[in-house]
Write a protein that holds these residues in place. Sequence first.
Motif, PDB file in Angstrom:
ATOM      1  N   ASN A 143     -26.866  -3.190   3.627  1.00 42.76           N
ATOM      2  CA  ASN A 143     -26.763  -2.444   4.869  1.00 42.76           C
ATOM      3  C   ASN A 143     -27.564  -1.144   4.793  1.00 42.76           C
ATOM      4  O   ASN A 143     -28.283  -0.788   5.728  1.00 42.76           O
ATOM      5  CB  ASN A 143     -25.292  -2.143   5.180  1.00 42.76           C
ATOM      6  N   THR A 144     -27.478  -0.451   3.666  1.00 38.42           N
ATOM      7  CA  THR A 144     -28.165   0.834   3.495  1.00 38.42           C
ATOM      8  C   THR A 144     -29.679   0.675   3.460  1.00 38.42           C
ATOM      9  O   THR A 144     -30.406   1.433   4.097  1.00 38.42           O
ATOM     10  CB  THR A 144     -27.704   1.507   2.184  1.00 38.42           C
ATOM     11  N   TYR A 145     -30.174  -0.303   2.698  1.00 34.54           N
ATOM     12  CA  TYR A 145     -31.616  -0.400   2.464  1.00 34.54           C
ATOM     13  C   TYR A 145     -32.332  -1.424   3.349  1.00 34.54           C
ATOM     14  O   TYR A 145     -33.550  -1.376   3.445  1.00 34.54           O
ATOM     15  CB  TYR A 145     -31.888  -0.730   0.988  1.00 34.54           C
ATOM     16  N   LEU A 146     -31.576  -2.312   3.986  1.00 32.49           N
ATOM     17  CA  LEU A 146     -32.220  -3.333   4.812  1.00 32.49           C
ATOM     18  C   LEU A 146     -31.945  -3.144   6.301  1.00 32.49           C
ATOM     19  O   LEU A 146     -32.679  -3.680   7.127  1.00 32.49           O
ATOM     20  CB  LEU A 146     -31.773  -4.728   4.372  1.00 32.49           C
ATOM     21  N   GLY A 147     -30.883  -2.441   6.630  1.00 31.72           N
ATOM     22  CA  GLY A 147     -30.539  -2.228   8.032  1.00 31.72           C
ATOM     23  C   GLY A 147     -30.333  -3.550   8.755  1.00 31.72           C
ATOM     24  O   GLY A 147     -29.716  -4.475   8.230  1.00 31.72           O
ATOM     25  N   LEU A 148     -30.886  -3.660   9.945  1.00 31.96           N
ATOM     26  CA  LEU A 148     -30.724  -4.882  10.746  1.00 31.96           C
ATOM     27  C   LEU A 148     -31.346  -6.104  10.080  1.00 31.96           C
ATOM     28  O   LEU A 148     -30.905  -7.226  10.287  1.00 31.96           O
ATOM     29  CB  LEU A 148     -31.339  -4.683  12.135  1.00 31.96           C
ATOM     30  N   MET A 149     -32.370  -5.875   9.263  1.00 28.06           N
ATOM     31  CA  MET A 149     -33.038  -6.993   8.585  1.00 28.06           C
ATOM     32  C   MET A 149     -32.131  -7.640   7.538  1.00 28.06           C
ATOM     33  O   MET A 149     -32.401  -8.731   7.073  1.00 28.06           O
ATOM     34  CB  MET A 149     -34.335  -6.510   7.912  1.00 28.06           C
ATOM     35  N   GLY A 150     -31.044  -6.962   7.183  1.00 25.41           N
ATOM     36  CA  GLY A 150     -30.136  -7.491   6.170  1.00 25.41           C
ATOM     37  C   GLY A 150     -28.980  -8.282   6.740  1.00 25.41           C
ATOM     38  O   GLY A 150     -28.122  -8.739   5.985  1.00 25.41           O
ATOM     39  N   ALA A 151     -28.947  -8.490   8.046  1.00 28.77           N
ATOM     40  CA  ALA A 151     -27.803  -9.162   8.676  1.00 28.77           C
ATOM     41  C   ALA A 151     -27.558 -10.547   8.099  1.00 28.77           C
ATOM     42  O   ALA A 151     -26.409 -10.912   7.798  1.00 28.77           O
ATOM     43  CB  ALA A 151     -28.007  -9.241  10.191  1.00 28.77           C
ATOM     44  N   GLU A 152     -28.601 -11.340   7.914  1.00 25.57           N
ATOM     45  CA  GLU A 152     -28.419 -12.695   7.374  1.00 25.57           C
ATOM     46  C   GLU A 152     -27.929 -12.656   5.926  1.00 25.57           C
ATOM     47  O   GLU A 152     -27.044 -13.416   5.539  1.00 25.57           O
ATOM     48  CB  GLU A 152     -29.728 -13.485   7.435  1.00 25.57           C
ATOM     49  N   ILE A 153     -28.462 -11.733   5.149  1.00 29.67           N
ATOM     50  CA  ILE A 153     -28.055 -11.620   3.750  1.00 29.67           C
ATOM     51  C   ILE A 153     -26.612 -11.147   3.660  1.00 29.67           C
ATOM     52  O   ILE A 153     -25.825 -11.668   2.858  1.00 29.67           O
ATOM     53  CB  ILE A 153     -29.013 -10.679   2.985  1.00 29.67           C
ATOM     54  N   ILE A 154     -26.234 -10.183   4.482  1.00 26.96           N
ATOM     55  CA  ILE A 154     -24.849  -9.703   4.498  1.00 26.96           C
ATOM     56  C   ILE A 154     -23.913 -10.836   4.877  1.00 26.96           C
ATOM     57  O   ILE A 154     -22.858 -11.023   4.261  1.00 26.96           O
ATOM     58  CB  ILE A 154     -24.697  -8.485   5.444  1.00 26.96           C
ATOM     59  N   SER A 155     -24.294 -11.622   5.862  1.00 28.26           N
ATOM     60  CA  SER A 155     -23.481 -12.768   6.268  1.00 28.26           C
ATOM     61  C   SER A 155     -23.334 -13.767   5.118  1.00 28.26           C
ATOM     62  O   SER A 155     -22.246 -14.278   4.859  1.00 28.26           O
ATOM     63  CB  SER A 155     -24.120 -13.448   7.479  1.00 28.26           C
ATOM     64  N   ARG A 156     -24.412 -14.013   4.400  1.00 23.39           N
ATOM     65  CA  ARG A 156     -24.385 -14.934   3.255  1.00 23.39           C
ATOM     66  C   ARG A 156     -23.445 -14.401   2.168  1.00 23.39           C
ATOM     67  O   ARG A 156     -22.663 -15.150   1.591  1.00 23.39           O
ATOM     68  CB  ARG A 156     -25.790 -15.101   2.694  1.00 23.39           C
ATOM     69  N   ILE A 157     -23.530 -13.100   1.895  1.00 21.40           N
ATOM     70  CA  ILE A 157     -22.679 -12.480   0.867  1.00 21.40           C
ATOM     71  C   ILE A 157     -21.209 -12.587   1.275  1.00 21.40           C
ATOM     72  O   ILE A 157     -20.347 -12.927   0.461  1.00 21.40           O
ATOM     73  CB  ILE A 157     -23.076 -10.997   0.655  1.00 21.40           C
ATOM     74  N   GLN A 158     -20.919 -12.307   2.536  1.00 19.60           N
ATOM     75  CA  GLN A 158     -19.533 -12.329   3.006  1.00 19.60           C
ATOM     76  C   GLN A 158     -18.928 -13.737   2.962  1.00 19.60           C
ATOM     77  O   GLN A 158     -17.715 -13.880   2.835  1.00 19.60           O
ATOM     78  CB  GLN A 158     -19.452 -11.747   4.415  1.00 19.60           C
TER      79      GLN A 158
END
Length: 194
Positions: free
Chosen positions: A135-150
């Motif tokens: 979230n800190t370093y990718l912002g909106l571009m990290g949404a898919e990765i955050i979803s995968r992690i969760q």
Amino acid sequence: MPHNPQLVYCKTAKGHEEIAGRHHGLQSRQRSTLILMDCAKSLGIIATAIPLPELEKTIPFLLQSGFIVLADEQREQATRINAMQNRVVTNDINLTSAALKPAVITPSPQPRSPALTQDPAVIAEVKHFMTTTANTYLGLMGAEIISRIQRCHSAEQLMAAVAHWHMALRDSKTGVAFAADFLEQVRFELHNGN
């Protein structure tokens, strides 16, 4: 910042020991700061990853506890050790021919990596760390990765997501400076959090 943003710190032997085995019970933020002290990153760079109030508390603690030293002090100590070793070698030049026989080198067995943790608290902590950094370093571009992690519920699933998370951090403008250290921390937690 009470510290010069150009200062660079290095881990001491005690600091490396703590990273390898968690022998001294550092708090999460203290440990994260210690990991970033790699003899290369300046405090200015580290301050982009760790909040300034945390650094102001953590750096004096790590210094006083012997986990880190200034990079200049580390270099001076290495120079002194090298000079002492050179003197010892010079004094031992009078070796006998028996001492010059070639040594037999046997390969050491490859160490097996420890099993992944099954501790739900460690897994939750790693997920939180990965999500926060994405979230800190990718912002909106990290949404898919955050979803995968969760969606991950085990260390094995998280390890599968780590590669995508790390690559995204490496490709980001601000995360690239911390990607390798963050990867090291996540792998350590997942393998040693038992």
